[in-house]
Design an enzyme around this catalytic site. Structure first.
Site, PDB file in Angstrom:
ATOM      1  N   ARG A   1     -39.450  34.001  69.026  1.00  0.00           N
ATOM      2  CA  ARG A   1     -38.149  33.317  68.922  1.00  0.00           C
ATOM      3  C   ARG A   1     -37.704  33.272  67.464  1.00  0.00           C
ATOM      4  O   ARG A   1     -38.452  32.840  66.591  1.00  0.00           O
ATOM      5  CB  ARG A   1     -38.263  31.896  69.475  1.00  0.00           C
TER       6      ARG A   1
ATOM      7  N   ARG B   1     -26.579  18.656  61.829  1.00  0.00           N
ATOM      8  CA  ARG B   1     -27.774  18.677  60.990  1.00  0.00           C
ATOM      9  C   ARG B   1     -27.475  18.066  59.629  1.00  0.00           C
ATOM     10  O   ARG B   1     -26.335  18.091  59.166  1.00  0.00           O
ATOM     11  CB  ARG B   1     -28.283  20.112  60.786  1.00  0.00           C
TER      12      ARG B   1
ATOM     13  N   LYS C   1     -29.664  26.475  76.847  1.00  0.00           N
ATOM     14  CA  LYS C   1     -30.538  25.381  76.417  1.00  0.00           C
ATOM     15  C   LYS C   1     -29.972  24.057  76.933  1.00  0.00           C
ATOM     16  O   LYS C   1     -28.828  23.719  76.663  1.00  0.00           O
ATOM     17  CB  LYS C   1     -30.668  25.377  74.897  1.00  0.00           C
TER      18      LYS C   1
ATOM     19  N   THR D   1     -40.355  22.092  73.022  1.00  0.00           N
ATOM     20  CA  THR D   1     -40.346  20.990  72.057  1.00  0.00           C
ATOM     21  C   THR D   1     -41.592  20.114  72.126  1.00  0.00           C
ATOM     22  O   THR D   1     -41.904  19.543  73.157  1.00  0.00           O
ATOM     23  CB  THR D   1     -39.087  20.094  72.184  1.00  0.00           C
TER      24      THR D   1
END
Length: 484
Positions: A40, A81, A225, A283
Protein backbone atom coordinates in the site's frame (compact mmCIF):
# COMPACT_ATOMS: atom_id res chain seq x y z
CA UNK A 1 13.54 -29.00 -13.80
CA UNK A 2 11.31 -26.00 -13.01
CA UNK A 3 11.77 -24.60 -9.50
CA UNK A 4 8.63 -25.26 -7.39
CA UNK A 5 6.31 -22.30 -6.95
CA UNK A 6 6.03 -21.51 -3.25
CA UNK A 7 2.55 -20.50 -2.17
CA UNK A 8 2.11 -18.00 0.67
CA UNK A 9 1.75 -19.62 4.08
CA UNK A 10 -1.61 -17.94 4.72
CA UNK A 11 -4.76 -17.58 2.60
CA UNK A 12 -5.75 -14.30 4.28
CA UNK A 13 -4.10 -11.53 2.30
CA UNK A 14 -1.73 -9.16 4.11
CA UNK A 15 -1.59 -5.49 3.07
CA UNK A 16 1.54 -3.60 4.13
CA UNK A 17 1.93 0.17 4.05
CA UNK A 18 5.28 1.13 2.54
CA UNK A 19 7.27 3.89 4.23
CA UNK A 20 10.76 4.79 5.42
CA UNK A 21 11.05 1.53 7.41
CA UNK A 22 10.09 -0.75 4.55
CA UNK A 23 10.95 0.85 1.21
CA UNK A 24 14.41 -0.64 0.73
CA UNK A 25 14.70 -3.63 -1.64
CA UNK A 26 15.99 -5.89 1.13
CA UNK A 27 13.12 -5.03 3.49
CA UNK A 28 10.56 -5.45 0.71
CA UNK A 29 11.94 -8.89 -0.15
CA UNK A 30 11.87 -9.87 3.53
CA UNK A 31 8.26 -8.75 3.90
CA UNK A 32 7.21 -10.61 0.74
CA UNK A 33 8.92 -13.80 1.85
CA UNK A 34 7.16 -13.57 5.20
CA UNK A 35 3.66 -13.05 3.88
CA UNK A 36 3.05 -9.64 2.28
CA UNK A 37 0.61 -9.88 -0.66
CA UNK A 38 -0.24 -6.24 -1.29
CA UNK A 39 1.92 -3.13 -0.98
CA UNK A 40 0.00 0.00 0.00
CA UNK A 41 1.27 3.42 -1.00
CA UNK A 42 -0.24 6.05 1.30
CA UNK A 43 -0.41 9.11 -0.94
CA UNK A 44 -1.14 11.38 2.01
CA UNK A 45 2.65 11.31 2.42
CA UNK A 46 5.51 11.58 -0.05
CA UNK A 47 5.98 13.01 -3.52
CA UNK A 48 5.52 11.41 -6.96
CA UNK A 49 9.26 10.83 -7.28
CA UNK A 50 9.26 8.81 -4.05
CA UNK A 51 6.17 6.81 -5.05
CA UNK A 52 7.69 6.03 -8.47
CA UNK A 53 10.82 4.67 -6.79
CA UNK A 54 8.71 2.58 -4.40
CA UNK A 55 6.75 1.12 -7.31
CA UNK A 56 9.99 0.11 -9.04
CA UNK A 57 11.39 -1.44 -5.86
CA UNK A 58 8.18 -3.35 -5.11
CA UNK A 59 8.07 -4.84 -8.60
CA UNK A 60 11.76 -5.73 -8.50
CA UNK A 61 11.31 -7.46 -5.13
CA UNK A 62 8.26 -9.34 -6.43
CA UNK A 63 10.21 -10.52 -9.46
CA UNK A 64 13.16 -11.63 -7.37
CA UNK A 65 11.00 -13.57 -4.90
CA UNK A 66 8.75 -15.00 -7.66
CA UNK A 67 5.57 -13.77 -5.97
CA UNK A 68 2.65 -11.80 -7.33
CA UNK A 69 2.51 -8.57 -5.33
CA UNK A 70 -0.27 -6.09 -6.01
CA UNK A 71 -0.01 -2.36 -5.41
CA UNK A 72 -2.79 -0.38 -3.74
CA UNK A 73 -2.47 3.37 -4.22
CA UNK A 74 -4.37 5.01 -1.37
CA UNK A 75 -5.71 8.47 -2.25
CA UNK A 76 -5.65 11.09 0.54
CA UNK A 77 -9.08 12.56 -0.13
CA UNK A 78 -10.09 15.49 2.03
CA UNK A 79 -8.96 14.11 5.35
CA UNK A 80 -8.37 16.96 7.72
CA UNK A 81 -4.77 16.84 8.86
CA UNK A 82 -2.43 19.00 10.84
CA UNK A 83 0.60 20.35 9.01
CA UNK A 84 4.29 19.99 9.63
CA UNK A 85 5.59 20.34 13.18
CA UNK A 86 9.00 21.48 14.38
CA UNK A 87 11.13 18.33 14.80
CA UNK A 88 8.06 16.47 13.42
CA UNK A 89 6.42 16.15 16.85
CA UNK A 90 5.12 18.10 19.85
CA UNK A 91 3.96 17.00 23.30
CA UNK A 92 0.61 18.43 24.35
CA UNK A 93 -0.27 18.36 28.06
CA UNK A 94 -3.66 18.52 29.72
CA UNK A 95 -4.61 22.13 30.42
CA UNK A 96 -2.26 23.60 27.79
CA UNK A 97 -3.49 26.44 25.59
CA UNK A 98 -2.90 25.81 21.90
CA UNK A 99 -3.92 27.60 18.69
CA UNK A 100 -4.90 25.71 15.54
CA UNK A 101 -4.18 27.89 12.53
CA UNK A 102 -4.89 27.67 8.82
CA UNK A 103 -1.82 29.82 8.15
CA UNK A 104 1.18 28.16 6.52
CA UNK A 105 3.56 28.00 9.50
CA UNK A 106 5.86 25.45 11.09
CA UNK A 107 4.04 24.02 14.09
CA UNK A 108 5.05 24.26 17.73
CA UNK A 109 3.44 23.24 21.01
CA UNK A 110 1.64 26.60 21.08
CA UNK A 111 0.60 26.93 17.42
CA UNK A 112 -0.31 23.97 15.22
CA UNK A 113 -0.99 24.40 11.48
CA UNK A 114 -4.04 22.72 9.96
CA UNK A 115 -4.23 21.79 6.27
CA UNK A 116 -8.04 22.09 6.12
CA UNK A 117 -8.60 25.78 5.37
CA UNK A 118 -12.35 25.74 6.12
CA UNK A 119 -11.87 24.53 9.70
CA UNK A 120 -12.79 27.88 11.35
CA UNK A 121 -16.13 27.84 9.51
CA UNK A 122 -16.93 24.34 10.80
CA UNK A 123 -16.33 24.79 14.54
CA UNK A 124 -17.75 26.95 17.31
CA UNK A 125 -17.01 27.61 20.98
CA UNK A 126 -17.32 24.44 23.05
CA UNK A 127 -16.76 22.08 20.10
CA UNK A 128 -14.46 19.10 20.78
CA UNK A 129 -11.70 18.54 18.20
CA UNK A 130 -10.06 15.12 18.01
CA UNK A 131 -6.45 14.64 16.87
CA UNK A 132 -4.50 11.47 16.13
CA UNK A 133 -7.46 9.04 15.91
CA UNK A 134 -9.05 10.59 18.99
CA UNK A 135 -6.16 10.01 21.38
CA UNK A 136 -5.76 13.80 21.77
CA UNK A 137 -8.78 16.00 22.46
CA UNK A 138 -9.09 19.81 22.36
CA UNK A 139 -11.99 22.06 23.32
CA UNK A 140 -12.59 25.20 21.25
CA UNK A 141 -12.54 28.40 23.32
CA UNK A 142 -12.47 31.06 20.60
CA UNK A 143 -12.78 31.15 16.79
CA UNK A 144 -11.13 33.83 14.61
CA UNK A 145 -10.77 34.13 10.84
CA UNK A 146 -7.64 31.95 10.57
CA UNK A 147 -7.08 30.78 14.15
CA UNK A 148 -8.92 28.62 16.67
CA UNK A 149 -7.92 28.98 20.32
CA UNK A 150 -8.24 25.67 22.17
CA UNK A 151 -7.62 24.06 25.54
CA UNK A 152 -6.08 20.58 25.73
CA UNK A 153 -8.47 18.18 27.47
CA UNK A 154 -6.49 15.00 26.79
CA UNK A 155 -2.86 15.37 25.80
CA UNK A 156 -0.21 13.21 24.21
CA UNK A 157 2.51 13.12 21.61
CA UNK A 158 1.42 14.54 18.26
CA UNK A 159 3.28 13.85 15.02
CA UNK A 160 3.29 15.87 11.80
CA UNK A 161 0.37 15.31 9.39
CA UNK A 162 -1.78 13.35 11.85
CA UNK A 163 -5.53 13.40 11.31
CA UNK A 164 -8.13 15.77 12.73
CA UNK A 165 -11.77 14.75 13.27
CA UNK A 166 -15.00 16.62 14.02
CA UNK A 167 -17.52 13.88 14.91
CA UNK A 168 -21.11 14.76 14.10
CA UNK A 169 -20.16 17.68 11.85
CA UNK A 170 -21.60 17.56 8.34
CA UNK A 171 -18.89 18.78 5.96
CA UNK A 172 -20.13 20.06 2.62
CA UNK A 173 -17.08 18.98 0.64
CA UNK A 174 -16.34 16.69 -2.27
CA UNK A 175 -14.26 13.74 -0.98
CA UNK A 176 -12.59 13.33 -4.39
CA UNK A 177 -10.20 16.22 -4.92
CA UNK A 178 -8.22 17.43 -7.93
CA UNK A 179 -5.12 16.16 -6.15
CA UNK A 180 -6.70 12.69 -5.95
CA UNK A 181 -7.33 12.67 -9.69
CA UNK A 182 -3.74 13.74 -10.39
CA UNK A 183 -2.56 10.82 -8.24
CA UNK A 184 -4.84 8.45 -10.18
CA UNK A 185 -3.32 9.68 -13.44
CA UNK A 186 0.17 9.23 -12.02
CA UNK A 187 -0.69 5.70 -10.89
CA UNK A 188 -2.16 4.75 -14.27
CA UNK A 189 0.99 6.02 -16.00
CA UNK A 190 3.01 3.70 -13.76
CA UNK A 191 0.83 0.64 -14.33
CA UNK A 192 -1.12 0.83 -11.07
CA UNK A 193 -4.84 0.08 -11.44
CA UNK A 194 -6.08 -0.42 -7.85
CA UNK A 195 -6.91 2.71 -5.85
CA UNK A 196 -8.25 3.25 -2.34
CA UNK A 197 -10.80 6.08 -2.10
CA UNK A 198 -10.82 7.95 1.20
CA UNK A 199 -13.90 9.32 2.97
CA UNK A 200 -16.42 8.26 0.34
CA UNK A 201 -20.04 8.63 1.44
CA UNK A 202 -22.00 7.99 -1.77
CA UNK A 203 -21.69 5.87 -4.89
CA UNK A 204 -21.21 9.03 -6.97
CA UNK A 205 -17.79 9.50 -5.34
CA UNK A 206 -16.69 6.14 -6.78
CA UNK A 207 -18.27 6.77 -10.17
CA UNK A 208 -16.37 10.07 -10.45
CA UNK A 209 -12.99 8.32 -10.25
CA UNK A 210 -14.06 5.45 -12.51
CA UNK A 211 -15.22 7.89 -15.19
CA UNK A 212 -12.00 9.90 -14.91
CA UNK A 213 -9.93 6.74 -15.54
CA UNK A 214 -12.21 5.67 -18.39
CA UNK A 215 -11.68 8.98 -20.16
CA UNK A 216 -7.95 8.35 -19.83
CA UNK A 217 -8.44 5.00 -21.57
CA UNK A 218 -8.15 2.80 -18.48
CA UNK A 219 -10.36 0.56 -16.38
CA UNK A 220 -9.59 0.58 -12.66
CA UNK A 221 -10.43 -1.29 -9.48
CA UNK A 222 -11.67 0.96 -6.70
CA UNK A 223 -11.63 0.13 -2.99
CA UNK A 224 -14.00 2.31 -0.97
CA UNK A 225 -12.69 3.16 2.49
CA UNK A 226 -15.45 3.12 5.08
CA UNK A 227 -14.49 5.72 7.66
CA UNK A 228 -17.46 8.07 8.04
CA UNK A 229 -20.95 7.68 9.44
CA UNK A 230 -22.43 8.57 6.06
CA UNK A 231 -20.58 5.65 4.45
CA UNK A 232 -22.24 3.24 6.87
CA UNK A 233 -25.67 4.72 6.15
CA UNK A 234 -25.09 4.36 2.40
CA UNK A 235 -23.03 1.17 2.54
CA UNK A 236 -25.26 -0.88 0.23
CA UNK A 237 -25.04 1.62 -2.64
CA UNK A 238 -21.29 2.05 -2.06
CA UNK A 239 -20.81 -1.72 -2.12
CA UNK A 240 -22.57 -2.01 -5.49
CA UNK A 241 -20.46 0.76 -7.05
CA UNK A 242 -17.07 -0.26 -5.61
CA UNK A 243 -14.90 -3.27 -6.47
CA UNK A 244 -13.91 -3.77 -2.83
CA UNK A 245 -14.11 -2.07 0.56
CA UNK A 246 -11.77 -1.25 3.41
CA UNK A 247 -13.07 -0.93 6.96
CA UNK A 248 -10.76 1.87 8.12
CA UNK A 249 -11.34 1.67 11.85
CA UNK A 250 -9.09 4.57 12.84
CA UNK A 251 -11.24 7.43 11.59
CA UNK A 252 -14.39 5.32 11.86
CA UNK A 253 -13.78 4.85 15.59
CA UNK A 254 -13.73 8.61 16.03
CA UNK A 255 -16.61 9.47 13.69
CA UNK A 256 -19.00 7.02 15.41
CA UNK A 257 -19.12 5.74 19.01
CA UNK A 258 -16.09 3.47 19.34
CA UNK A 259 -18.09 0.72 21.07
CA UNK A 260 -20.16 0.29 17.90
CA UNK A 261 -17.16 -0.49 15.67
CA UNK A 262 -16.87 -4.28 16.36
CA UNK A 263 -20.50 -4.97 15.48
CA UNK A 264 -20.37 -2.75 12.41
CA UNK A 265 -17.15 -4.49 11.31
CA UNK A 266 -18.88 -7.87 11.40
CA UNK A 267 -21.97 -6.63 9.60
CA UNK A 268 -20.09 -4.88 6.79
CA UNK A 269 -17.72 -7.81 6.23
CA UNK A 270 -20.67 -10.18 5.92
CA UNK A 271 -22.40 -7.91 3.40
CA UNK A 272 -19.22 -7.66 1.34
CA UNK A 273 -18.81 -11.46 1.46
CA UNK A 274 -22.35 -12.05 0.20
CA UNK A 275 -21.74 -9.64 -2.70
CA UNK A 276 -18.40 -11.27 -3.52
CA UNK A 277 -16.46 -8.05 -2.91
CA UNK A 278 -13.02 -8.34 -1.28
CA UNK A 279 -12.87 -6.57 2.09
CA UNK A 280 -9.83 -5.27 3.97
CA UNK A 281 -9.84 -4.77 7.73
CA UNK A 282 -7.46 -1.97 8.70
CA UNK A 283 -5.95 0.18 11.45
CA UNK A 284 -4.09 -0.63 14.67
CA UNK A 285 -4.09 -4.38 14.12
CA UNK A 286 -0.59 -4.92 15.53
CA UNK A 287 0.19 -1.34 16.49
CA UNK A 288 2.30 -2.21 19.53
CA UNK A 289 4.76 -3.88 17.14
CA UNK A 290 5.62 -0.43 15.81
CA UNK A 291 8.11 -0.33 18.68
CA UNK A 292 7.99 -3.85 20.15
CA UNK A 293 8.99 -7.22 18.76
CA UNK A 294 5.82 -8.88 20.09
CA UNK A 295 2.14 -7.80 19.90
CA UNK A 296 -0.32 -7.65 22.76
CA UNK A 297 -2.73 -10.54 23.36
CA UNK A 298 -5.63 -8.22 22.48
CA UNK A 299 -4.06 -7.43 19.10
CA UNK A 300 -3.61 -11.12 18.30
CA UNK A 301 -7.29 -11.65 19.14
CA UNK A 302 -8.25 -8.69 16.96
CA UNK A 303 -6.46 -10.11 13.90
CA UNK A 304 -7.89 -13.59 14.49
CA UNK A 305 -11.44 -12.29 14.97
CA UNK A 306 -11.27 -10.25 11.75
CA UNK A 307 -10.36 -13.47 9.92
CA UNK A 308 -13.22 -15.31 11.61
CA UNK A 309 -15.54 -12.44 10.64
CA UNK A 310 -14.70 -13.28 7.00
CA UNK A 311 -12.28 -10.55 6.03
CA UNK A 312 -10.26 -11.16 2.86
CA UNK A 313 -7.29 -9.07 3.92
CA UNK A 314 -5.74 -7.57 7.03
CA UNK A 315 -3.70 -4.40 6.90
CA UNK A 316 -0.61 -3.00 8.58
CA UNK A 317 -0.18 0.78 8.64
CA UNK A 318 2.50 2.48 10.70
CA UNK A 319 3.71 -0.94 11.85
CA UNK A 320 5.44 -1.42 8.48
CA UNK A 321 5.64 2.21 7.32
CA UNK A 322 7.63 3.67 10.23
CA UNK A 323 7.93 0.77 12.68
CA UNK A 324 11.11 -0.76 14.03
CA UNK A 325 10.19 -4.33 13.06
CA UNK A 326 8.39 -4.40 9.68
CA UNK A 327 9.52 -7.89 8.65
CA UNK A 328 8.85 -9.37 12.09
CA UNK A 329 5.40 -7.77 12.13
CA UNK A 330 4.46 -9.33 8.78
CA UNK A 331 5.76 -12.68 10.00
CA UNK A 332 3.65 -12.43 13.16
CA UNK A 333 0.52 -11.48 11.23
CA UNK A 334 1.03 -14.43 8.87
CA UNK A 335 1.46 -16.80 11.83
CA UNK A 336 -1.79 -15.59 13.39
CA UNK A 337 -3.59 -16.01 10.06
CA UNK A 338 -2.24 -19.51 9.43
CA UNK A 339 -3.22 -20.73 12.90
CA UNK A 340 -6.69 -19.19 12.74
CA UNK A 341 -7.36 -20.58 9.26
CA UNK A 342 -6.20 -24.03 10.30
CA UNK A 343 -8.40 -24.06 13.40
CA UNK A 344 -11.40 -22.92 11.37
CA UNK A 345 -10.78 -25.48 8.61
CA UNK A 346 -10.37 -28.28 11.14
CA UNK A 347 -13.64 -27.37 12.84
CA UNK A 348 -11.93 -26.36 16.08
CA UNK A 349 -13.72 -23.01 15.96
CA UNK A 350 -17.50 -22.87 16.00
CA UNK A 351 -17.77 -19.72 13.85
CA UNK A 352 -17.87 -21.29 10.37
CA UNK A 353 -18.11 -18.16 8.24
CA UNK A 354 -18.07 -20.15 5.00
CA UNK A 355 -21.12 -22.19 5.99
CA UNK A 356 -22.89 -19.03 7.20
CA UNK A 357 -22.26 -17.14 3.96
CA UNK A 358 -23.17 -20.26 1.96
CA UNK A 359 -26.53 -20.36 3.72
CA UNK A 360 -27.21 -16.64 3.21
CA UNK A 361 -26.29 -16.79 -0.49
CA UNK A 362 -28.54 -19.83 -0.95
CA UNK A 363 -31.42 -17.99 0.75
CA UNK A 364 -31.20 -14.83 -1.40
CA UNK A 365 -33.84 -16.08 -3.82
CA UNK A 366 -32.33 -14.53 -6.95
CA UNK A 367 -29.26 -16.66 -7.51
CA UNK A 368 -27.51 -16.50 -10.86
CA UNK A 369 -26.13 -19.57 -12.60
CA UNK A 370 -22.65 -18.48 -11.49
CA UNK A 371 -23.86 -18.24 -7.88
CA UNK A 372 -25.19 -21.79 -8.06
CA UNK A 373 -22.00 -23.09 -9.71
CA UNK A 374 -19.66 -21.43 -7.22
CA UNK A 375 -21.80 -22.53 -4.27
CA UNK A 376 -21.65 -26.09 -5.60
CA UNK A 377 -17.87 -25.84 -5.99
CA UNK A 378 -17.53 -24.76 -2.35
CA UNK A 379 -19.79 -27.55 -1.12
CA UNK A 380 -17.84 -30.06 -3.19
CA UNK A 381 -14.68 -29.06 -1.34
CA UNK A 382 -16.45 -29.91 1.91
CA UNK A 383 -17.30 -33.41 0.72
CA UNK A 384 -14.15 -34.25 -1.25
CA UNK A 385 -10.50 -34.09 -0.35
CA UNK A 386 -9.91 -31.68 -3.23
CA UNK A 387 -6.41 -30.24 -3.55
CA UNK A 388 -7.40 -27.07 -5.40
CA UNK A 389 -10.25 -25.25 -7.12
CA UNK A 390 -9.27 -24.16 -10.65
CA UNK A 391 -11.04 -21.17 -12.22
CA UNK A 392 -10.15 -19.98 -15.73
CA UNK A 393 -11.55 -16.43 -15.87
CA UNK A 394 -11.84 -13.29 -17.94
CA UNK A 395 -13.19 -10.99 -15.21
CA UNK A 396 -12.22 -12.70 -11.94
CA UNK A 397 -15.86 -12.84 -10.80
CA UNK A 398 -15.99 -16.63 -10.39
CA UNK A 399 -12.88 -16.80 -8.20
CA UNK A 400 -14.18 -13.97 -5.99
CA UNK A 401 -17.54 -15.66 -5.58
CA UNK A 402 -15.89 -18.89 -4.49
CA UNK A 403 -13.50 -17.00 -2.23
CA UNK A 404 -16.37 -15.53 -0.18
CA UNK A 405 -17.06 -19.00 1.27
CA UNK A 406 -13.47 -19.26 2.57
CA UNK A 407 -12.85 -22.85 1.37
CA UNK A 408 -10.08 -24.89 2.98
CA UNK A 409 -8.19 -25.32 -0.32
CA UNK A 410 -6.50 -22.77 -2.56
CA UNK A 411 -8.35 -21.26 -5.50
CA UNK A 412 -6.09 -21.10 -8.56
CA UNK A 413 -7.40 -18.52 -11.03
CA UNK A 414 -6.05 -18.30 -14.58
CA UNK A 415 -6.45 -15.14 -16.64
CA UNK A 416 -4.92 -13.57 -19.73
CA UNK A 417 -5.45 -10.11 -18.22
CA UNK A 418 -2.74 -8.92 -15.86
CA UNK A 419 -4.95 -6.37 -14.14
CA UNK A 420 -7.53 -9.10 -13.40
CA UNK A 421 -4.78 -11.15 -11.75
CA UNK A 422 -3.65 -8.06 -9.89
CA UNK A 423 -7.02 -7.52 -8.24
CA UNK A 424 -7.69 -11.22 -7.62
CA UNK A 425 -4.71 -11.04 -5.29
CA UNK A 426 -6.99 -9.14 -2.85
CA UNK A 427 -9.34 -12.11 -2.40
CA UNK A 428 -8.97 -14.73 0.33
CA UNK A 429 -7.31 -17.95 -0.80
CA UNK A 430 -6.97 -16.91 -4.46
CA UNK A 431 -3.63 -17.45 -6.20
CA UNK A 432 -3.76 -15.76 -9.63
CA UNK A 433 -1.83 -17.07 -12.65
CA UNK A 434 -1.20 -14.90 -15.69
CA UNK A 435 -1.38 -17.12 -18.79
CA UNK A 436 -1.42 -16.66 -22.55
CA UNK A 437 -4.97 -16.15 -23.81
CA UNK A 438 -4.74 -19.24 -26.03
CA UNK A 439 -4.20 -21.57 -23.08
CA UNK A 440 -6.27 -19.87 -20.36
CA UNK A 441 -9.21 -22.21 -21.05
CA UNK A 442 -7.11 -25.19 -22.19
CA UNK A 443 -7.40 -27.71 -19.36
CA UNK A 444 -4.41 -29.76 -20.36
CA UNK A 445 -2.24 -26.65 -20.62
CA UNK A 446 -3.38 -25.57 -17.15
CA UNK A 447 -2.59 -28.98 -15.68
CA UNK A 448 0.79 -28.89 -17.42
CA UNK A 449 1.59 -25.53 -15.82
CA UNK A 450 0.62 -26.79 -12.37
CA UNK A 451 2.84 -29.83 -12.80
CA UNK A 452 5.67 -27.61 -14.05
CA UNK A 453 5.52 -25.63 -10.81
CA UNK A 454 5.19 -28.89 -8.85
CA UNK A 455 1.88 -27.85 -7.35
CA UNK A 456 0.07 -31.11 -8.22
CA UNK A 457 0.94 -34.76 -8.45
CA UNK A 458 -0.66 -37.87 -9.87
CA UNK A 459 -3.79 -38.85 -7.97
CA UNK A 460 -4.68 -35.33 -6.82
CA UNK A 461 -8.34 -34.33 -7.12
CA UNK A 462 -9.14 -30.83 -8.34
CA UNK A 463 -12.41 -29.01 -8.93
CA UNK A 464 -12.68 -27.11 -12.21
CA UNK A 465 -15.18 -24.35 -13.01
CA UNK A 466 -15.64 -22.86 -16.44
CA UNK A 467 -17.97 -21.14 -18.90
CA UNK A 468 -19.03 -23.78 -21.39
CA UNK A 469 -22.45 -22.86 -22.82
CA UNK A 470 -23.00 -19.22 -21.90
CA UNK A 471 -21.83 -16.53 -24.32
CA UNK A 472 -21.51 -13.87 -21.60
CA UNK A 473 -18.07 -13.25 -20.07
CA UNK A 474 -18.19 -13.67 -16.31
CA UNK A 475 -20.85 -16.40 -16.45
CA UNK A 476 -19.70 -19.75 -15.10
CA UNK A 477 -22.09 -22.58 -15.90
CA UNK A 478 -20.04 -25.77 -15.55
CA UNK A 479 -18.39 -27.67 -12.70
CA UNK A 480 -16.08 -30.65 -13.13
CA UNK A 481 -14.18 -32.90 -10.73
CA UNK A 482 -10.91 -34.24 -12.09
CA UNK A 483 -8.46 -36.77 -10.67
CA UNK A 484 -5.05 -36.17 -12.21
Amino acid sequence: MQTPLKLPSQKTKIVCTIGPSSCSPARLEGMIENGMNIARLNCSHGEFKEHAENIRNIRAAAFKTRRMISILMDLPGVKMRIGRLQNDSVLLKKGDKVVLTTRNVLGTGARIPVEYKQLPQNVSKGKIIFLNDGFIQLRVERVLVHDIACKVLIGGKLLSHKGLNLPGTKLDIDPITDKDLKIVEFGLNHGVNVFGLSFVERSKDIIKVREFARKKGHSVYLVAKIERGGAIENFDEILKAADGVMIARGDLGVEIPIEEVPGIQKRLIQKANIMGRPVITATQMLESMTQNVRPTRAEVNDVANAILDGTDAIMLSQETAIGDYPVETVRMMAKIAVTTEHQRDEGQLSDDEGRKISYKVAQRGFLSITDVTTLSAYRATQELDARYILTPTTSGSTARRISRFKPHCWIFSFSAKMQVCDFLNFSYGVQPFFLNKKITHDHQAIFKNLKKYRLVKKGDTVILTERRLSSHPGDTDSLGIVTL
